[in-house]
Scaffold this motif. Sequence first.
Motif, PDB file in Angstrom:
ATOM      1  N   UNK A  11      13.715  63.237 -55.871  1.00 51.35           N
ATOM      2  CA  UNK A  11      13.994  61.900 -55.336  1.00 51.35           C
ATOM      3  C   UNK A  11      14.850  61.042 -56.248  1.00 51.35           C
ATOM      4  N   UNK A  12      14.929  61.390 -57.538  1.00 48.06           N
ATOM      5  CA  UNK A  12      15.541  60.477 -58.493  1.00 48.06           C
ATOM      6  C   UNK A  12      16.801  61.052 -59.127  1.00 48.06           C
ATOM      7  N   UNK A  13      17.547  61.810 -58.340  1.00 47.66           N
ATOM      8  CA  UNK A  13      18.739  62.467 -58.863  1.00 47.66           C
ATOM      9  C   UNK A  13      19.875  61.533 -59.195  1.00 47.66           C
ATOM     10  N   UNK A  14      19.895  60.333 -58.621  1.00 43.70           N
ATOM     11  CA  UNK A  14      20.998  59.400 -58.869  1.00 43.70           C
ATOM     12  C   UNK A  14      20.947  58.811 -60.267  1.00 43.70           C
ATOM     13  N   UNK A  15      19.763  58.735 -60.850  1.00 36.93           N
ATOM     14  CA  UNK A  15      19.637  58.149 -62.182  1.00 36.93           C
ATOM     15  C   UNK A  15      18.306  57.449 -62.342  1.00 36.93           C
ATOM     16  N   UNK A  16      17.979  57.094 -63.569  1.00 37.67           N
ATOM     17  CA  UNK A  16      16.731  56.400 -63.868  1.00 37.67           C
ATOM     18  C   UNK A  16      17.031  55.027 -64.451  1.00 37.67           C
ATOM     19  N   UNK A  17      16.413  53.976 -63.913  1.00 36.52           N
ATOM     20  CA  UNK A  17      16.595  52.641 -64.496  1.00 36.52           C
ATOM     21  C   UNK A  17      15.807  52.519 -65.784  1.00 36.52           C
ATOM     22  N   UNK A  18      15.966  51.406 -66.459  1.00 32.38           N
ATOM     23  CA  UNK A  18      15.211  51.194 -67.702  1.00 32.38           C
ATOM     24  C   UNK A  18      13.716  51.188 -67.405  1.00 32.38           C
ATOM     25  N   UNK A  19      12.933  51.507 -68.402  1.00 26.83           N
ATOM     26  CA  UNK A  19      11.502  51.766 -68.230  1.00 26.83           C
ATOM     27  C   UNK A  19      10.737  50.538 -67.744  1.00 26.83           C
ATOM     28  N   UNK A  20      11.270  49.328 -67.980  1.00 24.39           N
ATOM     29  CA  UNK A  20      10.516  48.117 -67.644  1.00 24.39           C
ATOM     30  C   UNK A  20      10.780  47.593 -66.242  1.00 24.39           C
ATOM     31  N   UNK A  21      11.499  48.328 -65.407  1.00 25.82           N
ATOM     32  CA  UNK A  21      11.720  47.867 -64.034  1.00 25.82           C
ATOM     33  C   UNK A  21      11.947  49.064 -63.114  1.00 25.82           C
ATOM     34  N   UNK A  22      10.959  49.338 -62.273  1.00 25.88           N
ATOM     35  CA  UNK A  22      11.043  50.496 -61.383  1.00 25.88           C
ATOM     36  C   UNK A  22      11.582  50.194 -60.000  1.00 25.88           C
ATOM     37  N   UNK A  23      12.196  49.016 -59.802  1.00 22.39           N
ATOM     38  CA  UNK A  23      12.657  48.632 -58.463  1.00 22.39           C
ATOM     39  C   UNK A  23      13.572  49.683 -57.838  1.00 22.39           C
ATOM     40  N   UNK A  24      14.547  50.152 -58.598  1.00 25.06           N
ATOM     41  CA  UNK A  24      15.510  51.103 -58.049  1.00 25.06           C
ATOM     42  C   UNK A  24      14.896  52.490 -57.851  1.00 25.06           C
ATOM     43  N   UNK A  25      13.747  52.756 -58.454  1.00 28.83           N
ATOM     44  CA  UNK A  25      13.034  53.992 -58.157  1.00 28.83           C
ATOM     45  C   UNK A  25      12.454  53.930 -56.744  1.00 28.83           C
ATOM     46  N   UNK A  26      11.924  52.761 -56.379  1.00 30.93           N
ATOM     47  CA  UNK A  26      11.417  52.585 -55.014  1.00 30.93           C
ATOM     48  C   UNK A  26      12.530  52.822 -53.999  1.00 30.93           C
ATOM     49  N   UNK A  27      13.704  52.298 -54.290  1.00 34.44           N
ATOM     50  CA  UNK A  27      14.815  52.458 -53.358  1.00 34.44           C
ATOM     51  C   UNK A  27      15.197  53.934 -53.216  1.00 34.44           C
ATOM     52  N   UNK A  28      15.284  54.654 -54.323  1.00 36.69           N
ATOM     53  CA  UNK A  28      15.611  56.080 -54.244  1.00 36.69           C
ATOM     54  C   UNK A  28      14.528  56.854 -53.495  1.00 36.69           C
ATOM     55  N   UNK A  29      13.282  56.469 -53.729  1.00 37.69           N
ATOM     56  CA  UNK A  29      12.166  57.108 -53.015  1.00 37.69           C
ATOM     57  C   UNK A  29      12.335  56.929 -51.504  1.00 37.69           C
ATOM     58  N   UNK A  30      12.705  55.728 -51.084  1.00 40.49           N
ATOM     59  CA  UNK A  30      12.880  55.456 -49.654  1.00 40.49           C
ATOM     60  C   UNK A  30      14.089  56.216 -49.091  1.00 40.49           C
ATOM     61  N   UNK A  31      15.177  56.252 -49.856  1.00 44.94           N
ATOM     62  CA  UNK A  31      16.366  56.976 -49.398  1.00 44.94           C
ATOM     63  C   UNK A  31      16.039  58.448 -49.171  1.00 44.94           C
ATOM     64  N   UNK A  32      15.181  58.994 -50.021  1.00 42.01           N
ATOM     65  CA  UNK A  32      14.827  60.414 -49.891  1.00 42.01           C
ATOM     66  C   UNK A  32      14.082  60.691 -48.593  1.00 42.01           C
ATOM     67  N   UNK A  33      13.554  59.647 -47.968  1.00 43.28           N
ATOM     68  CA  UNK A  33      12.785  59.815 -46.735  1.00 43.28           C
ATOM     69  C   UNK A  33      13.579  59.424 -45.488  1.00 43.28           C
ATOM     70  N   UNK A  34      14.887  59.254 -45.659  1.00 43.60           N
ATOM     71  CA  UNK A  34      15.737  59.017 -44.494  1.00 43.60           C
ATOM     72  C   UNK A  34      15.871  60.295 -43.667  1.00 43.60           C
ATOM     73  N   UNK A  35      15.897  60.126 -42.370  1.00 45.56           N
ATOM     74  CA  UNK A  35      16.213  61.258 -41.503  1.00 45.56           C
ATOM     75  C   UNK A  35      17.685  61.612 -41.678  1.00 45.56           C
ATOM     76  N   UNK A  36      18.021  62.867 -41.501  1.00 45.97           N
ATOM     77  CA  UNK A  36      19.418  63.265 -41.576  1.00 45.97           C
ATOM     78  C   UNK A  36      20.204  62.607 -40.444  1.00 45.97           C
ATOM     79  N   UNK A  37      21.466  62.272 -40.676  1.00 49.57           N
ATOM     80  CA  UNK A  37      22.265  61.622 -39.621  1.00 49.57           C
ATOM     81  C   UNK A  37      22.267  62.410 -38.315  1.00 49.57           C
ATOM     82  N   UNK A  38      22.304  63.730 -38.411  1.00 48.13           N
ATOM     83  CA  UNK A  38      22.321  64.532 -37.179  1.00 48.13           C
ATOM     84  C   UNK A  38      20.997  64.477 -36.430  1.00 48.13           C
ATOM     85  N   UNK A  39      19.926  64.000 -37.128  1.00 49.55           N
ATOM     86  CA  UNK A  39      18.626  63.830 -36.473  1.00 49.55           C
ATOM     87  C   UNK A  39      18.380  62.386 -36.062  1.00 49.55           C
TER      88      UNK A  39
END
Length: 653
Positions: free
Chosen positions: A312-340
């Motif tokens: 889920x976190x292949x784009x990169x890791x933010x600094x240790x004191x703020x996980x906001x962008x980890x939540x976003x990557x987690x959500x992106x990983x759960x997107x349906x494929x465009x063809x679906x």
Amino acid sequence: MSTKHQELANFIWSVADLLRGDYKQSEYGRVVLPLTVLRRLDCVLEPTKDAVLARYEQLKDAGVQNMEPVLRRAAGLPFYNTSKLSFKTSFGDQDHVAVNLRAYIGGFSPGAVDVLDKYGFDTQISRLAEAGLLYQVVAKFAEVDLHPDVVSNHQMGYVFEDLIRRFSEISNETAGEHFTPREVIKLMVNLLLAPDEDDLVTPGIVRKVYDPACGTGGMLSEAQDHIQEHNPHATVEVYGQELNGETYAICRSDMMLKGGDPTKIAYGNSFSQDGHESERFDYMLANPPFGVEWKKVENYIKAEAARGHAGRFGAGLPRINDGSLLFLQHMISKMKRPEDGGSRLAIVFNGSPLFTGAAGSGESEIRRWILENDLLEGIVALPDQLFYNTGISTYFWILTNRKDPARARKVVLLDGRDYWTKMRKSLGDKRKMLTDEHITELTRAYVDALSIADDPEHPQHAKVKVFKTTDFGYQRITVERPLRLRFEVTEETVALLAEARAVLRYAERESLLAAAKSLIGTSSTTRAEFAMKLNGLGKLPAAVEKSVWEAFSVTDQEGEVQTDRKGKPLPDPDLRDNEIVPLNEDIHDYLKREVLPHVPDAWIDETKTKIGYEISFTRHFYVYRLPRPLTEIDADINAVEAEVQALLRQVMG
């Protein structure tokens, strides 16, 4: 008693009066919410209670181990109760209310027991009993008829949400962690779903909605209501996950009271214990905690990030004191494929994910990945002082992997910071709110902006701008200038040589320093000439010889340009500079135009060029305002000085 949800909520709320004095206001919810759930479950199970008990006895006599699927079918619900007691009979014996109530709760199916455990309700039973309040409180709840024939699932949901809101508002110190203001949720859901309203009315549609930090479930409920208002026959499946036990219990209770499937609300950390690992969703929305570190799950996240985009976190890791962008990557990983059919998601952030991190940092790389993959549809800036536990400015990010071709590689920025009205009474840090008119206007402006993607230079709303994805990118170039040196032997440079590490360890140190002192006053503007003058120092080890040159070399912009073995100029670290160049501009054109007219000997070290992405609302929506005339400022200062003098005269007598 009226079944209107507001009146019903008022009656249940009145039970809290019994707790006054023995409980703090902020603790009322620990009693009222689980008892509301318990009473509702009792009423819902009443019609099938006898059938479940009979089936339970049969299964027990037959020695069946896994009774749960059979008992669920007997109850016709995802939960059941095998206790011979009911809510009303549990307090029939005033001397044994606690024992009977615990026995009754113990008869529930595991999922329902888990919810009450997460509330910590057993502790409250003991506390109420010690205060002599248990019988009174339970008896009061027994007066409330919450049978589905009297109170529908929809009405019950409203009752429970109203109670959650009230308890959250009187518990301002923690409300913002688990409860998002209702009008903020409404705007967020509007922006998420408005572009799909034509599709939402399709007969028989099924939509999955997910919140990985669901708190009390307000966002899930609002999204579900929004879809079903447009299409009463739509099937909306809501999924969530929550780390805090009490708010998990509230959210799961809400799903149970509405007749939904409570098993779709998972407990635990979304990063390390993904409760919906194999699921993909049509819509996602979240208000994750701001600036919360992810050190507790650092090893797990880094291990998954090492898998690249297989995790889920292949784009990169933010600094240790703020996980906001980890939540976003987690959500992106759960997107349906465009063809679906693809997905849309909305998430609440503070300003940090917009611009924190220089080019090449984890945050910048995550933004880069999102924009280069054309996932970002728009960002909406909200007013400050809108949330209960923070007064800072916040933003909605809206992403999709199914943009219309006309909107490809374009991003909408909507400045909604001026859309607010002042609250009559502050709630924690919340001093502003959005009205229905604000929500309508901002939604309309956003949807209109999506439709004008073909004409980004002429937006139809003053607070809207449409950009290309590359407009947020930049190149961070390293500009070098040649190292120029002169060479001299002085008392100061000999002292530097004496302290060099290689010289301190050199066996012939004293002889070397004596020879160096004999050269004091020697200087040269060229390396070759000075080398001849150093012959008197004799043959030196490489490390010592390097120390000699470092000690006797002095930076001088009139000195000789130093080169490497290939004749290329060596850079001067002290003159090194970094420049930010727009992504769509050639860096050599930039150098020629902006740098070389001032420093003709400069060049770009292309091995150090980095690509970065940031989104600056302040820059894109900056409006210059003329400062006040100096005469006005002087007049104000003079007036204040006169006032101070007058006050001093009064004090001095």
